[in-house]
Design a protein around this motif. Structure first.
Motif, PDB file in Angstrom:
ATOM      1  N   LEU A 120      48.167  57.024 -58.526  1.00 48.55           N
ATOM      2  CA  LEU A 120      48.331  57.311 -59.947  1.00 48.55           C
ATOM      3  C   LEU A 120      47.569  58.586 -60.328  1.00 48.55           C
ATOM      4  CD1 LEU A 120      49.548  56.512 -62.650  1.00 48.55           C
ATOM      5  CD2 LEU A 120      47.529  55.076 -63.042  1.00 48.55           C
ATOM      6  N   ALA A 121      46.356  58.721 -59.832  1.00 49.58           N
ATOM      7  CA  ALA A 121      45.584  59.937 -60.107  1.00 49.58           C
ATOM      8  C   ALA A 121      46.288  61.159 -59.514  1.00 49.58           C
ATOM      9  CB  ALA A 121      44.172  59.806 -59.545  1.00 49.58           C
ATOM     10  N   LEU A 122      46.835  61.018 -58.312  1.00 49.30           N
ATOM     11  CA  LEU A 122      47.542  62.119 -57.659  1.00 49.30           C
ATOM     12  C   LEU A 122      48.743  62.573 -58.489  1.00 49.30           C
ATOM     13  CD1 LEU A 122      48.180  63.879 -55.092  1.00 49.30           C
ATOM     14  CD2 LEU A 122      49.610  61.955 -54.351  1.00 49.30           C
ATOM     15  N   HIS A 123      49.620  61.640 -58.826  1.00 48.55           N
ATOM     16  CA  HIS A 123      50.844  62.014 -59.535  1.00 48.55           C
ATOM     17  C   HIS A 123      50.572  62.437 -60.980  1.00 48.55           C
ATOM     18  CE1 HIS A 123      53.666  61.172 -56.342  1.00 48.55           C
ATOM     19  NE2 HIS A 123      52.945  60.100 -56.051  1.00 48.55           N
ATOM     20  N   SER A 124      49.692  61.739 -61.666  1.00 49.36           N
ATOM     21  CA  SER A 124      49.353  62.129 -63.039  1.00 49.36           C
ATOM     22  C   SER A 124      48.695  63.499 -63.066  1.00 49.36           C
ATOM     23  CB  SER A 124      48.408  61.108 -63.675  1.00 49.36           C
ATOM     24  OG  SER A 124      49.016  59.858 -63.753  1.00 49.36           O
ATOM     25  N   GLY A 125      47.766  63.711 -62.131  1.00 48.49           N
ATOM     26  CA  GLY A 125      47.066  64.996 -62.078  1.00 48.49           C
ATOM     27  C   GLY A 125      47.997  66.153 -61.770  1.00 48.49           C
ATOM     28  N   TYR A 126      48.905  65.950 -60.806  1.00 51.00           N
ATOM     29  CA  TYR A 126      49.822  67.046 -60.480  1.00 51.00           C
ATOM     30  C   TYR A 126      50.834  67.268 -61.609  1.00 51.00           C
ATOM     31  CZ  TYR A 126      52.496  70.451 -57.962  1.00 51.00           C
ATOM     32  OH  TYR A 126      53.105  71.634 -57.615  1.00 51.00           O
ATOM     33  N   ALA A 127      51.283  66.201 -62.244  1.00 47.32           N
ATOM     34  CA  ALA A 127      52.213  66.355 -63.369  1.00 47.32           C
ATOM     35  C   ALA A 127      51.589  67.199 -64.476  1.00 47.32           C
ATOM     36  CB  ALA A 127      52.622  64.985 -63.908  1.00 47.32           C
ATOM     37  N   GLN A 128      50.274  67.072 -64.657  1.00 43.91           N
ATOM     38  CA  GLN A 128      49.578  67.828 -65.708  1.00 43.91           C
ATOM     39  C   GLN A 128      49.209  69.238 -65.257  1.00 43.91           C
ATOM     40  OE1 GLN A 128      46.138  65.482 -66.694  1.00 43.91           O
ATOM     41  NE2 GLN A 128      47.351  63.824 -67.570  1.00 43.91           N
ATOM     42  N   ASN A 129      48.762  69.382 -63.994  1.00 42.67           N
ATOM     43  CA  ASN A 129      48.140  70.638 -63.573  1.00 42.67           C
ATOM     44  C   ASN A 129      48.805  71.328 -62.395  1.00 42.67           C
ATOM     45  OD1 ASN A 129      45.983  70.208 -65.464  1.00 42.67           O
ATOM     46  ND2 ASN A 129      45.169  68.685 -64.045  1.00 42.67           N
ATOM     47  N   GLY A 130      49.936  70.821 -61.933  1.00 41.17           N
ATOM     48  CA  GLY A 130      50.575  71.376 -60.744  1.00 41.17           C
ATOM     49  C   GLY A 130      51.122  72.779 -60.951  1.00 41.17           C
ATOM     50  N   ASP A 131      51.445  73.419 -59.824  1.00 43.54           N
ATOM     51  CA  ASP A 131      51.868  74.812 -59.866  1.00 43.54           C
ATOM     52  C   ASP A 131      53.378  75.019 -59.690  1.00 43.54           C
ATOM     53  OD1 ASP A 131      52.121  74.165 -57.184  1.00 43.54           O
ATOM     54  OD2 ASP A 131      50.971  75.872 -56.439  1.00 43.54           O
ATOM     55  N   THR A 132      54.140  73.941 -59.478  1.00 45.40           N
ATOM     56  CA  THR A 132      55.573  74.082 -59.220  1.00 45.40           C
ATOM     57  C   THR A 132      56.344  73.146 -60.156  1.00 45.40           C
ATOM     58  OG1 THR A 132      55.084  74.592 -56.911  1.00 45.40           O
ATOM     59  CG2 THR A 132      57.348  73.941 -57.418  1.00 45.40           C
ATOM     60  N   PRO A 133      57.161  73.703 -61.049  1.00 46.89           N
ATOM     61  CA  PRO A 133      57.832  72.885 -62.075  1.00 46.89           C
ATOM     62  C   PRO A 133      58.646  71.713 -61.514  1.00 46.89           C
ATOM     63  CG  PRO A 133      58.092  75.212 -62.572  1.00 46.89           C
ATOM     64  CD  PRO A 133      57.440  75.138 -61.227  1.00 46.89           C
ATOM     65  N   GLN A 134      59.389  71.935 -60.442  1.00 50.47           N
ATOM     66  CA  GLN A 134      60.210  70.852 -59.893  1.00 50.47           C
ATOM     67  C   GLN A 134      59.341  69.697 -59.411  1.00 50.47           C
ATOM     68  OE1 GLN A 134      60.340  74.103 -59.067  1.00 50.47           O
ATOM     69  NE2 GLN A 134      62.446  74.801 -58.818  1.00 50.47           N
ATOM     70  N   LEU A 135      58.226  70.003 -58.773  1.00 46.10           N
ATOM     71  CA  LEU A 135      57.318  68.965 -58.279  1.00 46.10           C
ATOM     72  C   LEU A 135      56.538  68.320 -59.420  1.00 46.10           C
ATOM     73  CD1 LEU A 135      56.201  70.749 -55.024  1.00 46.10           C
ATOM     74  CD2 LEU A 135      57.453  68.591 -55.154  1.00 46.10           C
ATOM     75  N   LYS A 136      56.208  69.096 -60.445  1.00 53.45           N
ATOM     76  CA  LYS A 136      55.554  68.507 -61.618  1.00 53.45           C
ATOM     77  C   LYS A 136      56.469  67.465 -62.257  1.00 53.45           C
ATOM     78  CE  LYS A 136      53.173  70.937 -64.550  1.00 53.45           C
ATOM     79  NZ  LYS A 136      52.586  71.929 -65.454  1.00 53.45           N
TER      80      LYS A 136
END
Length: 192
Positions: free
Chosen positions: A153-169
Motif C-alpha cells: 500500500l505504501a509502495l503504490h500510494s507513494g508512487y501514485a503521488q510522487n512517481g515520475d511516469t504518468p502511465q505507471l502513476k
C-alpha cells in the motif's frame, strides 16, 4: 596545515551523520511497514519514501506481487483453514492481475523491464512458510500478509503521488485501493 585536521574531522563527522541518517531512514521504513497502513504517520512516511523512479517502482511492485503469489500458492496447499485458502486464492488472482496492470503501463511508457528475482528478505519469508504447518502456518502466513500489504500500500500510494511516469502513476493509483481492501481483509483475519 593546521586546518587539515579539523577539516578531516568535520568530513568524517559529516560522513558519519549521513550514514546515521540513512540508517534512521531504513529503520523508519521498517517501522512504517509494520505500522497500521492508512492514516498513520508511519504510513505517510513510507509513502513519501516509496520509489519515485519508474524502474525502481516496477522492480519493487514485481517483487511484491511475486511474493504474494508464491506465498499464497503455499497457503493453498499448506493452509489449515478454508478462510486462509480462500484468501490465498484471491491473492493469487489479484496480484497476478496487478502485475499485468503494471507491466502493461510500463509497455505504454516504452519500457520492457525483465522481472527481477525475489529479494532475499521475501525469499526468507517463503522459506519460513515452507517450514511451517497447520495452525502455525496459518498464523505466520496471515502475519506476513499483513506486513506485505502494508508495504504494498505504501509502495503504490507513494508512487501514485510522487512517481515520475504518468502511465505507471495511473497504474499505481488503480492498484492501491485493491491493496487497501486486501489489507482490511487480512487485518480482520488476525488472531485476537
Amino acid at each position: 596545515m593546521a586546518w587539515r585536521y579539523p577539516m578531516r574531522t568535520i568530513y568524517l563527522a559529516a560522513t558519519a551523520a549521513c550514514a546515521l541518517s540513512l540508517a534512521a531512514c531504513a529503520s523508519d521504513m521498517q517501522s512504517a511497514s509494520s505500522a497500521s497502513a492508512m492514516g498513520s504517520p508511519a504510513s505517510a512516511a513510507a509513502a513519501a519514501a516509496a520509489p519515485t523512479t519508474a524502474t525502481a517502482f516496477i522492480a519493487e511492485a514485481a517483487r511484491s506481487d511475486m511474493y504474494e503469489i508464491q506465498s499464497s500458492q503455499l497457503a493453498q496447499s499448506k493452509g489449515s483453514s478454508q478462510a486462509v485458502k480462500d484468501f490465498a486464492a484471491q491473492m493469487i488472482r489479484d496480484h497476478t492481475n496487478s502485475t499485468q496492470i503494471v507491466m502493461a503501463a510500463a509497455q505504454q511508457a516504452g519500457m520492457n523491464p525483465p522481472p527481477p528475482p525475489l529479494d532475499a528478505r521475501r525469499a526468507g519469508m517463503i522459506r519460513q512458510l515452507q517450514g511451517a504447518s497447520g495452525a502455525a502456518f496459518d498464523r505466520m502466513y496471515l502475519q506476513q500478509q499483513l506486513m506485505a500489504h502494508q508495504e504494498a500500500l505504501a509502495l503504490h500510494s507513494g508512487y501514485a503521488q510522487n512517481g515520475d511516469t504518468p502511465q505507471l502513476k495511473a497504474a499505481a493509483a488503480q492498484i492501491a485501493p485493491i491493496v487497501q481492501q486486501h489489507l482490511t481483509h487480512v487485518q480482520g483475519m488476525q488472531p485476537s
